[in-house]
Scaffold this motif. Structure first.
Motif, mmCIF file in Angstrom:
data_model
loop_
_atom_site.group_PDB
_atom_site.id
_atom_site.type_symbol
_atom_site.label_atom_id
_atom_site.label_comp_id
_atom_site.label_asym_id
_atom_site.label_seq_id
_atom_site.Cartn_x
_atom_site.Cartn_y
_atom_site.Cartn_z
ATOM 1 N N ILE A 72 8.766 4.002 -1.579
ATOM 2 C CA ILE A 72 7.310 4.102 -1.464
ATOM 3 C C ILE A 72 6.990 5.536 -1.032
ATOM 4 O O ILE A 72 7.183 5.890 0.127
ATOM 5 C CB ILE A 72 6.731 3.111 -0.427
ATOM 6 C CG1 ILE A 72 7.128 1.681 -0.760
ATOM 7 C CG2 ILE A 72 5.216 3.267 -0.353
ATOM 8 C CD1 ILE A 72 6.653 0.646 0.258
ATOM 9 N N PRO A 73 6.535 6.365 -1.975
ATOM 10 C CA PRO A 73 6.190 7.736 -1.593
ATOM 11 C C PRO A 73 5.154 7.752 -0.462
ATOM 12 O O PRO A 73 4.292 6.871 -0.374
ATOM 13 C CB PRO A 73 5.610 8.321 -2.874
ATOM 14 C CG PRO A 73 6.241 7.522 -3.965
ATOM 15 C CD PRO A 73 6.345 6.133 -3.401
ATOM 16 N N LEU A 74 5.269 8.737 0.404
ATOM 17 C CA LEU A 74 4.394 8.849 1.569
ATOM 18 C C LEU A 74 2.923 8.743 1.184
ATOM 19 O O LEU A 74 2.156 8.034 1.840
ATOM 20 C CB LEU A 74 4.657 10.178 2.295
ATOM 21 C CG LEU A 74 3.854 10.427 3.572
ATOM 22 C CD1 LEU A 74 4.128 9.358 4.614
ATOM 23 C CD2 LEU A 74 4.172 11.807 4.128
ATOM 24 N N ASN A 75 2.526 9.396 0.087
ATOM 25 C CA ASN A 75 1.114 9.371 -0.296
ATOM 26 C C ASN A 75 0.666 8.015 -0.864
ATOM 27 O O ASN A 75 -0.515 7.794 -1.067
ATOM 28 C CB ASN A 75 0.787 10.512 -1.266
ATOM 29 C CG ASN A 75 1.596 10.472 -2.538
ATOM 30 O OD1 ASN A 75 2.559 9.721 -2.662
ATOM 31 N ND2 ASN A 75 1.228 11.298 -3.492
ATOM 32 N N ARG A 80 0.356 0.412 0.063
ATOM 33 C CA ARG A 80 1.484 -0.477 -0.241
ATOM 34 C C ARG A 80 2.091 -1.130 1.002
ATOM 35 O O ARG A 80 3.220 -1.610 0.960
ATOM 36 C CB ARG A 80 2.543 0.324 -1.016
ATOM 37 C CG ARG A 80 2.009 0.796 -2.372
ATOM 38 C CD ARG A 80 3.004 1.609 -3.144
ATOM 39 N NE ARG A 80 4.202 0.850 -3.452
ATOM 40 C CZ ARG A 80 5.277 1.397 -4.037
ATOM 41 N NH1 ARG A 80 5.281 2.677 -4.382
ATOM 42 N NH2 ARG A 80 6.345 0.666 -4.277
ATOM 43 N N LEU A 81 1.322 -1.186 2.067
ATOM 44 C CA LEU A 81 1.823 -1.788 3.310
ATOM 45 C C LEU A 81 2.235 -3.241 3.119
ATOM 46 O O LEU A 81 3.150 -3.728 3.783
ATOM 47 C CB LEU A 81 0.773 -1.686 4.411
ATOM 48 C CG LEU A 81 0.506 -0.292 4.960
ATOM 49 C CD1 LEU A 81 -0.634 -0.330 5.966
ATOM 50 C CD2 LEU A 81 1.757 0.302 5.578
ATOM 51 N N ASN A 82 1.584 -3.939 2.203
ATOM 52 C CA ASN A 82 1.882 -5.349 1.970
ATOM 53 C C ASN A 82 3.287 -5.570 1.406
ATOM 54 O O ASN A 82 3.789 -6.681 1.400
ATOM 55 C CB ASN A 82 0.844 -5.984 1.042
ATOM 56 C CG ASN A 82 0.855 -5.346 -0.339
ATOM 57 O OD1 ASN A 82 1.099 -4.152 -0.491
ATOM 58 N ND2 ASN A 82 0.578 -6.138 -1.351
ATOM 59 N N GLU A 83 3.951 -4.513 0.966
ATOM 60 C CA GLU A 83 5.311 -4.624 0.435
ATOM 61 C C GLU A 83 6.374 -4.588 1.531
ATOM 62 O O GLU A 83 7.555 -4.805 1.267
ATOM 63 C CB GLU A 83 5.584 -3.500 -0.562
ATOM 64 C CG GLU A 83 4.711 -3.541 -1.788
ATOM 65 C CD GLU A 83 4.941 -2.362 -2.716
ATOM 66 O OE1 GLU A 83 6.096 -1.904 -2.833
ATOM 67 O OE2 GLU A 83 3.954 -1.892 -3.321
ATOM 68 N N LEU A 84 5.950 -4.308 2.747
ATOM 69 C CA LEU A 84 6.898 -4.163 3.850
ATOM 70 C C LEU A 84 7.010 -5.456 4.651
ATOM 71 O O LEU A 84 6.035 -6.184 4.813
ATOM 72 C CB LEU A 84 6.467 -3.019 4.764
ATOM 73 C CG LEU A 84 6.332 -1.658 4.081
ATOM 74 C CD1 LEU A 84 5.828 -0.623 5.071
ATOM 75 C CD2 LEU A 84 7.656 -1.228 3.470
ATOM 76 N N LEU A 107 3.025 3.931 10.358
ATOM 77 C CA LEU A 107 3.401 2.519 10.408
ATOM 78 C C LEU A 107 3.255 1.940 11.816
ATOM 79 O O LEU A 107 2.820 0.805 11.985
ATOM 80 C CB LEU A 107 4.842 2.338 9.903
ATOM 81 C CG LEU A 107 5.030 2.569 8.409
ATOM 82 C CD1 LEU A 107 6.508 2.584 8.066
ATOM 83 C CD2 LEU A 107 4.281 1.534 7.592
ATOM 84 N N THR A 108 3.615 2.723 12.810
ATOM 85 C CA THR A 108 3.459 2.276 14.199
ATOM 86 C C THR A 108 1.997 1.981 14.505
ATOM 87 O O THR A 108 1.661 0.958 15.094
ATOM 88 C CB THR A 108 4.017 3.334 15.168
ATOM 89 O OG1 THR A 108 5.417 3.493 14.909
ATOM 90 C CG2 THR A 108 3.811 2.932 16.613
ATOM 91 N N LEU A 109 1.118 2.861 14.071
ATOM 92 C CA LEU A 109 -0.315 2.657 14.305
ATOM 93 C C LEU A 109 -0.857 1.463 13.526
ATOM 94 O O LEU A 109 -1.882 0.887 13.900
ATOM 95 C CB LEU A 109 -1.099 3.921 13.955
ATOM 96 C CG LEU A 109 -0.822 5.139 14.846
ATOM 97 C CD1 LEU A 109 -1.571 6.353 14.324
ATOM 98 C CD2 LEU A 109 -1.172 4.857 16.291
ATOM 99 N N LYS A 110 -0.155 1.087 12.482
ATOM 100 C CA LYS A 110 -0.555 -0.075 11.677
ATOM 101 C C LYS A 110 0.086 -1.371 12.177
ATOM 102 O O LYS A 110 -0.061 -2.416 11.561
ATOM 103 C CB LYS A 110 -0.192 0.134 10.202
ATOM 104 C CG LYS A 110 -1.009 1.212 9.533
ATOM 105 C CD LYS A 110 -2.459 0.817 9.500
ATOM 106 C CE LYS A 110 -3.289 1.818 8.737
ATOM 107 N NZ LYS A 110 -4.699 1.439 8.736
ATOM 108 N N GLY A 111 0.838 -1.278 13.274
ATOM 109 C CA GLY A 111 1.390 -2.480 13.867
ATOM 110 C C GLY A 111 2.814 -2.823 13.475
ATOM 111 O O GLY A 111 3.317 -3.883 13.838
ATOM 112 N N PHE A 112 3.473 -1.964 12.733
ATOM 113 C CA PHE A 112 4.858 -2.201 12.352
ATOM 114 C C PHE A 112 5.793 -1.655 13.427
ATOM 115 O O PHE A 112 5.478 -0.663 14.083
ATOM 116 C CB PHE A 112 5.194 -1.480 11.035
ATOM 117 C CG PHE A 112 4.584 -2.105 9.818
ATOM 118 C CD1 PHE A 112 5.298 -3.011 9.048
ATOM 119 C CD2 PHE A 112 3.297 -1.769 9.436
ATOM 120 C CE1 PHE A 112 4.736 -3.570 7.920
ATOM 121 C CE2 PHE A 112 2.720 -2.330 8.315
ATOM 122 C CZ PHE A 112 3.446 -3.235 7.547
#
Length: 143
Positions: A72-75, A80-84, A107-112
């Motif tokens: 998943i390219p950074l940009n 594509r968070l739903n793929e994780l 990702l940390t800020l998104k709760g991962f």
């Protein structure tokens, strides 16, 4: 650097935790927990506890890649968070670690739960060679 900070501030404003809050709670434990080396990451992958995410550009991924990683390219990461897998630690990787660290903060800020590979893909390639590569592939075939 200003652009990176602006991106991180914006990313944090879209999630439950702001970048400001993340910085205020940042301590030595977080500094340790945000990093992971190839040896530990590979062992945790074998146990099914981590998911590797290669965040390089598509052109870089086309030149060389690791078949066991999600690409998943950074940009593209925000879309594509739903793929994780939220049940696993996401280990972000790039050749060294600069973009991987950006992805980890996002990702940390998104709760991962996320970490970045400190020795990067170059270090991982150095680790997974010869006997290590053979043993790793054999273990993965057993899954």
């Amino acid at each position: 650097m200003k652009r990176i900070l602006a991106i991180l501030l914006f990313a944090g404003s879209l999630s439950g935790e702001t970048f400001d809050h993340y910085l205020k709670r940042f301590d030595y434990n977080e500094r340790t927990e945000m990093k992971i080396k190839s040896l530990e990451a590979v062992e945790l992958y074998k146990m099914g506890e981590v998911e590797f995410v290669d965040i390089r550009f598509k052109e870089e991924q086309a030149i060389w890649s690791f078949p066991f990683m999600k690409m998943i390219p950074l940009n593209e990461l925000p879309d594509r968070l739903n793929e994780l897998d939220k049940n696993k630690t996401i280990v972000t990787v790039c050749p060294h670690y600069d973009r991987a660290e950006m992805a980890r903060i996002f990702l940390t800020l998104k709760g991962f739960k996320s970490r970045y590979l400190t020795d990067g893909l170059i270090g991982l390639a150095g680790y997974l060679r010869g006997d290590e590569a053979k043993e790793f592939i054999e273990e993965m075939k057993k899954r």
